[in-house]
Design an enzyme around this catalytic site. Structure first.
Site, PDB file in Angstrom:
ATOM      1  N   GLU A 159      -7.167   5.116   1.755  1.00  0.00           N
ATOM      2  CA  GLU A 159      -7.800   6.407   1.420  1.00  0.00           C
ATOM      3  C   GLU A 159      -9.330   6.303   1.509  1.00  0.00           C
ATOM      4  OE1 GLU A 159      -6.487   9.639   0.443  1.00  0.00           O
ATOM      5  OE2 GLU A 159      -4.763   8.769   1.467  1.00  0.00           O
ATOM      6  N   ASP A 193       1.451  14.819   3.115  1.00  0.00           N
ATOM      7  CA  ASP A 193       1.433  13.488   2.501  1.00  0.00           C
ATOM      8  C   ASP A 193       0.496  13.531   1.295  1.00  0.00           C
ATOM      9  OD1 ASP A 193       1.904  10.689   2.140  1.00  0.00           O
ATOM     10  OD2 ASP A 193      -0.011  10.260   3.086  1.00  0.00           O
ATOM     11  N   SER A 194       0.641  12.549   0.435  1.00  0.00           N
ATOM     12  CA  SER A 194      -0.294  12.435  -0.691  1.00  0.00           C
ATOM     13  C   SER A 194      -1.725  12.267  -0.171  1.00  0.00           C
ATOM     14  CB  SER A 194       0.083  11.238  -1.559  1.00  0.00           C
ATOM     15  OG  SER A 194      -0.003  10.050  -0.796  1.00  0.00           O
ATOM     16  N   CYS A 228       5.817   2.858   3.420  1.00  0.00           N
ATOM     17  CA  CYS A 228       4.826   3.844   2.979  1.00  0.00           C
ATOM     18  C   CYS A 228       4.115   4.288   4.244  1.00  0.00           C
ATOM     19  CB  CYS A 228       3.849   3.191   2.003  1.00  0.00           C
ATOM     20  SG  CYS A 228       2.385   4.179   1.631  1.00  0.00           S
ATOM     21  N   THR A 229       3.928   5.580   4.397  1.00  0.00           N
ATOM     22  CA  THR A 229       3.373   6.067   5.672  1.00  0.00           C
ATOM     23  C   THR A 229       1.906   5.690   5.862  1.00  0.00           C
ATOM     24  OG1 THR A 229       2.992   8.218   4.620  1.00  0.00           O
ATOM     25  CG2 THR A 229       5.008   7.966   5.938  1.00  0.00           C
ATOM     26  N   HIS A 230       1.241   5.239   4.806  1.00  0.00           N
ATOM     27  CA  HIS A 230      -0.122   4.727   4.980  1.00  0.00           C
ATOM     28  C   HIS A 230      -0.128   3.379   5.721  1.00  0.00           C
ATOM     29  CE1 HIS A 230      -1.254   7.659   1.876  1.00  0.00           C
ATOM     30  NE2 HIS A 230      -2.530   7.342   2.026  1.00  0.00           N
ATOM     31  N   TYR A 248      -0.070   8.801  -5.138  1.00  0.00           N
ATOM     32  CA  TYR A 248       1.066   9.252  -5.929  1.00  0.00           C
ATOM     33  C   TYR A 248       1.775   8.063  -6.593  1.00  0.00           C
ATOM     34  CZ  TYR A 248       1.161  14.098  -4.083  1.00  0.00           C
ATOM     35  OH  TYR A 248       0.883  15.404  -3.774  1.00  0.00           O
ATOM     36  N   GLY A 249       1.667   6.900  -5.944  1.00  0.00           N
ATOM     37  CA  GLY A 249       2.336   5.708  -6.486  1.00  0.00           C
ATOM     38  C   GLY A 249       1.845   5.301  -7.869  1.00  0.00           C
ATOM     39  N   CYS A 307       5.839  11.285   3.236  1.00  0.00           N
ATOM     40  CA  CYS A 307       5.446  10.415   2.123  1.00  0.00           C
ATOM     41  C   CYS A 307       6.723   9.861   1.515  1.00  0.00           C
ATOM     42  CB  CYS A 307       4.662  11.239   1.102  1.00  0.00           C
ATOM     43  SG  CYS A 307       4.212  10.332  -0.382  1.00  0.00           S
ATOM     44  N   ASN A 308       6.887   8.557   1.569  1.00  0.00           N
ATOM     45  CA  ASN A 308       8.090   7.937   0.998  1.00  0.00           C
ATOM     46  C   ASN A 308       8.174   8.176  -0.502  1.00  0.00           C
ATOM     47  OD1 ASN A 308       9.348   5.852   3.158  1.00  0.00           O
ATOM     48  ND2 ASN A 308       7.156   6.069   3.458  1.00  0.00           N
ATOM     49  N   THR A 309       7.012   8.137  -1.155  1.00  0.00           N
ATOM     50  CA  THR A 309       6.981   8.275  -2.612  1.00  0.00           C
ATOM     51  C   THR A 309       7.414   9.685  -3.021  1.00  0.00           C
ATOM     52  OG1 THR A 309       5.152   6.697  -2.559  1.00  0.00           O
ATOM     53  CG2 THR A 309       5.500   7.897  -4.615  1.00  0.00           C
TER      54      THR A 309
HETATM   55  N1  DGL Z   1       2.022   7.743   2.071  1.00  0.00           N
HETATM   56  C1  DGL Z   1       2.613   7.657   0.762  1.00  0.00           C
HETATM   57  C2  DGL Z   1       3.999   7.026   0.884  1.00  0.00           C
HETATM   58  O1  DGL Z   1       4.543   7.006   1.963  1.00  0.00           O
HETATM   59  C3  DGL Z   1       1.671   7.000  -0.183  1.00  0.00           C
HETATM   60  C4  DGL Z   1       2.045   7.145  -1.611  1.00  0.00           C
HETATM   61  C5  DGL Z   1       0.911   7.136  -2.581  1.00  0.00           C
HETATM   62  O2  DGL Z   1       0.103   8.054  -2.528  1.00  0.00           O
HETATM   63  O3  DGL Z   1       0.881   6.222  -3.420  1.00  0.00           O
HETATM   64  O4  DGL Z   1       4.587   6.583  -0.070  1.00  0.00           O
END
Ligand code: DGL
Length: 293
Positions: free
Chosen positions: A164, A23-24, A196-198, A55-56, A86-88
């Site tokens: 984060e 993940d990011s 988003c997995t967060h 990453y967003g 990570c969805n992004t």
């Molecule tokens: N967990 C990432 C997701 O699912 C977060 C993306 C990010 O870092 O902005 O999109």
């Protein structure tokens, strides 16, 4: 030879090798939790690219570059299969990365289909990063499954940054979330897609704000099941430990100092393991615009 170059050698995937989860940042821990619950015998190697999160806030090429580099690094660590948790990253890079890596790859995407199936009011909210929401993959998901359901798509600006920092409950975060959720409630939404997995780590705060007015859709269990299917299909399921042995603990890595990854794993997953800081070079992180945001 750099770790990136080493990773392109085809690995000999075998059942005893670990599953890689990427993940990011810390969000993939929500997927790791589901994978450990469903597949307790699997060894896991986790990589958080926290130095470059969120990453967003990055451009598409940067996300693709980092996703490929970290996935290659995980393969070099011996991963037999990878979950891009990570969805992004999935929305921007999964097809390209899949072509380049010699192991099965599982991506994640917002749960539009389950939300459309279960919403009674036919109004559902989606919280995801701006990058995910504007991606062609997400637009295709909406076209395919939204049908007669109206989706209110809200970029979760600031949420990944808070998580984060290990903030899952401050007054500021609550006010930010409230501003995203209230308009959904006002519009009659009864379902909220955590895209988003967060965001599953915000479930307590979300519940505090919306009570039981929104059904939360978190796809981490579905991702773990998909991983299980792929491992079974490919004959890659780990054997149970021998009598007297315990399943292996996940190995956690971060491109930042890892203190927050360790803290979140401990407080939210009850997983007390050290985090190793790693250097994962990539084409774009040699550039001046690569500095942490
Ligand atoms: N967990 C990432 C997701 O699912 C977060 C993306 C990010 O870092 O902005 O999109």
């Amino acid at each position: 030879m750099t770790s990136t170059e080493a990773a392109v050698l085809p690995p000999l995937a075998a059942a005893h090798m670990p599953v890689g989860i990427f993940d990011s940042g810390l969000g993939g821990l929500s997927v790791l939790r589901a994978v450990r619950t469903l597949l307790p015998d699997e060894a896991i190697v986790y990589a958080a690219d926290s130095l470059y999160a969120p990453y967003g806030e990055r451009d598409d090429d940067f996300i693709a570059d980092r996703t490929l580099a970290v996935c290659q690094w995980l393969v070099a660590q011996g991963a037999k299969a990878l979950v891009v948790a990570c969805n992004t990253a999935t929305s921007q890079a999964i097809s390209m990365v899949r072509e380049k890596l010699p192991v099965p790859l599982i991506g994640v995407e917002p749960g539009i289909k389950p939300a459309a199936l279960q919403s009674k009011t036919r109004v559902a909210g989606v919280l995801a990063t701006q990058v995910t929401l504007r991606s062609a993959r997400f637009q295709a998901l909406l076209e395919r499954y939204a049908a007669d359901c109206r989706f209110l798509c809200q970029p979760g600006h600031g949420l990944v940054q808070a998580i984060e920092r290990c903030d899952v409950g401050s007054a500021e975060l609550r006010a930010l979330l409230d501003g995203y959720l209230q308009p959904m409630l006002d519009a009659g939404a009864d379902t909220l897609v955590l895209g988003c997995t967060h965001y599953p780590f915000l479930d307590t705060l979300i519940r505090d704000i919306v009570g039981d007015r929104l059904e939360l859709i978190d796809t981490s269990v579905a991702i773990a099941r998909q991983l299980e299917r792929i491992l079974d299909q490919q004959g890659l399921r780990a054997a149970p430990p021998a009598p007297g042995e315990t399943p292996p603990l996940p190995r956690l890595h971060s491109t930042s100092d890892g203190a927050h990854l360790r803290q979140m794993a401990s407080s939210l997953l009850n997983l007390d393991v050290p985090v190793e800081q790693v250097l994962i070079p990539s084409r774009r992180t040699a550039a001046p615009d690569s500095l942490p945001v």
